[in-house]
Design an enzyme around this catalytic site. Structure first.
Site, mmCIF file in Angstrom:
data_model
loop_
_atom_site.group_PDB
_atom_site.id
_atom_site.type_symbol
_atom_site.label_atom_id
_atom_site.label_comp_id
_atom_site.label_asym_id
_atom_site.label_seq_id
_atom_site.Cartn_x
_atom_site.Cartn_y
_atom_site.Cartn_z
ATOM 1 C CB CYS A 13 -0.927 0.009 1.208
ATOM 2 S SG CYS A 13 -0.054 0.237 2.773
ATOM 3 C CB CYS A 16 4.583 -0.305 1.571
ATOM 4 S SG CYS A 16 3.526 -1.471 2.439
ATOM 5 C CG ASP A 453 11.029 28.078 -33.709
ATOM 6 O OD1 ASP A 453 11.453 29.223 -33.915
ATOM 7 O OD2 ASP A 453 11.436 27.072 -34.315
#
Length: 765
Positions: A13, A16, A453
């Site tokens: 989970c 952890c 650009d």
């Protein structure tokens, strides 16, 4: 700094992953750690002089988890294959555990609740059930049989207890800890009840027997473990689908190639191909590595890499890309990039890194996940104690504590962000849009100004010479000087002059002392004499083009008004002539700019070209704002200015001179055919030269962030409602959660989050 990927085992989970992240972050020399619960992986950026991979692995192990370094090349491929194999075996084992658990849970549930089925549904119990298990006199066999039916379920799911209590020992409780404590509480109470039943029968206290016989909780423990396993199985199956995009990309690469050796074709594994090898490709075959065609011509389907459905014609001198498909003719090509350097490998790496990264939006969930499990355990304990103080029975208080433990879902919190990012970046890769990080993905949805650009972004980037106007010399001499000056320049306008001269058969003179003036032009020496090429501003600075040259200025203006870019050529004393070139606008540029406007995003075009040329482009495309004659550093300054005004800015470019602006922008978007420097500087890479893909990238960002918000809302909403409900806060309204329903809800919450993220697979351009 070094960046490495590690495989992490034992995580269940977000608590952890949070603990692993903290353990590694605490090491001296580690600058950045990103743990991905979804892929069980960890990206670590560190100073290799201060810390080694071995120390990082040790830090993870000290936290109670396993770790290993994911190596490059063949070892990486082997590790990934092993990981995929292990994942498939784990999924198979999980499925087996669930069905075996279910086989014991069904009789356990029926035995513990047969009287309810009779009362609720009018289903009479079989005579042997009544004879062996019904009534106070059979209470011991009733309880003992339930315990025996529960035992195989406990054995099958023993890893919850092993991992959960181990995490507690390492002071990093996780979801397994909640399950282990909740189930253990139910089991211990059931065993206690069994002893009380035995005591009651031995001492003739039938009320004690009846009381404890109806409150065993063995079925609750079995249901919790079985439903959690079902939820984990569905979650793992769904999570496997989130990485399909990466798997599809990896599977595109052929495993063998036809190597030309001593003029013979030998089939060898792709891993044995080296840069410089000559490769043969037959019709219908996939191209094994990147390279350049040396013999033959064909059409190549590049849709897998670029998303472009129309095959591209290729001949001698053209580049070919790994994993694209040869459609018609046979050809031979020279390998230039192999292994981890191929375009496909780089794309896979970018997608993996983006999938493993975290968006800023996930920080709140991470902070909560770090304290979630200890907080839930405290709430469960407090809830049980409060109900005992209020006079509720031990059974009620225990049931409440267990319900709080099993309904709490840190998984939903931990999965909310990574599943959406993985599916979103994978979907982008399928469509030729490479998003390098979760942060870029999140930032893109807030963009309100797009700076473009011109050359290679709005236009094709391959201009052609349109006019040759000699002034102090003849056309051939002017073109010869121009060819010799521009031959060393990489600017698209210079290449247009070179192409024109080659087509006309103009001889090349080797220039010396060549110098490029970024944004202005070039200078070099030919036969000991200095020549200049560039825009009008450059020649004015040199004092060659003077204000009184009205006729020349008018010619330059007229060319610019037509959307042509005039290049001026001069020696040390006079202007020799003008060569103009025009760049064609990409077919999709107008639609892309229109779509940005509909999304409420303003477009600004920055170009080094003169104002009139820029204005001609602006009029054709309805661009709100155009800024011409901008030097590379001025592009970056313009973006900084927009940011100071409070705008979120995306810069789209393709050249070396765009790199500073791409880096400065909130989101840098590089056109895929651009320079390596531009690609490195960008946050998002468009593999195709299509401005519409930039629109798609912003739309995808909005879709992913919306999905993450939905997931986080569900995770927070679920826990903020579920935990108080389980704790009995709403008991006065008759609303109370049984531990079994809590376990079911907890399991489905993670599945819901993953399934919601999988909806992104339906995103379309």
């Amino acid at each position: 700094m070094t960046k490495n990927k590690f495989s992490v085992t034992g995580m269940s989970c977000s608590a952890c992953s949070s603990h692993v992240e903290k353990s590694v972050s605490a090491l001296s020399g580690v600058t950045a750690v990103c743990v991905n619960l979804l892929t069980n992986s960890m990206q670590v950026e560190y100073d290799e002089k201060a810390v080694s991979p071995k120390k990082i692995i040790e830090a993870v192990k000290k936290g109670g988890y396993g770790a290993s370094l994911v190596r490059e090349g063949e070892k990486k491929e082997k590790a990934e294959r092993n990981a995929a194999k292990e994942s498939a075996l784990a999924l198979k084992a999980m499925k087996r555990r669930f069905f075996l658990s279910l086989c014991f849970l069904i009789p356990l549930m029926y035995l513990s609740m047969y009287h309810m089925f009779s009362d609720w549904f009018g289903l009479p119990a079989p005579p042997f059930i009544l004879r062996l298990f019904h009534g106070p006199e059979n209470a011991v066999s009733f309880a003992l049989t339930q315990l025996l039916l529960l035992t195989p379920i406990l054995i099958l799911n023993h890893h919850y207890f092993k991992n959960g209590f181990r995490s507690l020992f390492y002071r990093s409780p996780n979801m397994d800890s909640l399950i282990a404590i909740g189930s253990s509480a139910a089991i211990i109470y059931g065993i206690f009840a069994l002893y009380r039943i035995g005591y009651g029968l031995g001492h003739g206290e039938i009320q004690v027997v009846e009381h404890y016989g109806s409150n065993l909780y063995f079925e609750s423990a079995g249901t919790i473990l079985t439903l959690i396993t079902l939820g984990k199985f569905l979650e793992a199956k769904s999570k496997g689908r989130t990485s399909e995009a990466i798997e599809k990309l990896v599977d595109l690469a052929p495993k063998t190639a036809l190597l030309i050796k001593d003029n013979e074709e030998i089939e060898v594994p792709v891993s044995e191909i080296a840069a410089g090898d000559l490769i043969s490709v037959k019709p219908g075959a996939s191209i094994p590595v990147d390279g350049v065609i040396e013999e033959g011509s064909t059409s190549v389907d590049e849709s897998a890499i670029t998303g472009e459905s129309i095959p591209v014609e290729k001949s001698v001198g053209d580049a070919v890309i790994c994993a694209t498909v040869n459609k018609t003719g046979s050809f031979r090509f020279r390998a230039t990039k192999v292994g981890e350097d191929t375009t496909l490998a780089q794309i896979v790496r970018l997608v993996e890194e983006a999938s493993s990264s975290k968006a800023p939006i996930s920080k709140l969930a991470d902070k909560i996940a770090g304290i979630f499990v200890p907080t839930v355990m405290a709430i469960a304990l407090v809830a049980a104690i409060v109900w005992l103080i209020l006079g509720a029975g031990v059974e009620f208080a225990l049931s409440t504590g267990i319900s709080v433990l099993v309904i709490s879902c840190p998984c939903a919190l931990g999965l909310a962000t990574p599943v959406a990012i993985m599916v979103g970046t994978g979907k982008g890769a399928e469509q030729g849009i490479l998003i390098k990080s979760g942060e870029a993905l999140e930032t893109a949805h807030n963009i309100d100004v797009v700076v473009l650009d011109k050359t290679g972004t709005v236009t094709e980037g391959t201009p052609r010479v349109t006019d040759i106007l000699p002034l102090k010399t003849d056309e051939e001499t002017l073109l010869s000087i121009a060819y010799s000056l521009e031959e060393q320049s990489e600017h698209p306008l210079a290449q247009a002059v070179v192409t024109c001269a080659k087509e006309k058969g103009i001889p090349l003179k080797r220039a010396s002392r060549f110098e490029a003036r970024f944004g202005k032009g070039v200078e070099a020496q030919l036969d000991g004499k200095t020549y200049y090429a560039g825009n009008a501003l450059y020649l004015q600075e040199l004092g060659i083009l003077k204000e009184e040259d009205a006729a020349i200025s008018q010619r330059i203006s007229a060319l610019a008004d037509e959307g042509k870019t005039p290049l001026l050529f001069a020696d040390e004393t006079a202007l020799l002539g003008i060569i103009s070139a025009a760049d064609t606008i990409k077919p999709t540029s107008r639609e892309a700019i229109s779509r940005f406007a509909k999304m409420g995003i303003e477009t600004v075009m920055l170009t080094g070209d003169n104002a009139r040329t820029a204005e001609a482009i602006r009029n054709k495309l309805d661009i709100p704002q155009v800024i011409a004659q901008v030097l590379p550093q001025e592009k970056e300054q313009k973006i900084a200015q927009l940011q100071q005004e409070g705008h979120k800015v995306a810069m789209i470019g393709d050249g070396v001179n765009d790199a500073p602006a791409l880096t400065r922008a909130d989101v840098g978007i590089a056109i895929g055919a651009g320079s390596d420097i531009a690609l490195e500087s960008a946050d998002i890479v468009l593999v195709r030269n299509d401005l519409l893909d930039a629109v798609t990238a912003v739309r995808l960002s909005k879709a992913v962030i919306r999905n993450i918000k939905e997931n986080l809302f569900w995770a927070f909403f679920y826990n903020s409602i579920g935990i108080p409900l389980a704790a009995g806060v709403f008991a006065f309204l008759g609303l109370r959660l049984n531990p079994m329903f809590g376990a079911a809800a907890m399991s489905l919450s993670s599945v819901f989050v993953v399934t919601n993220a999988l909806r992104l697979k339906f995103f379309k351009k």
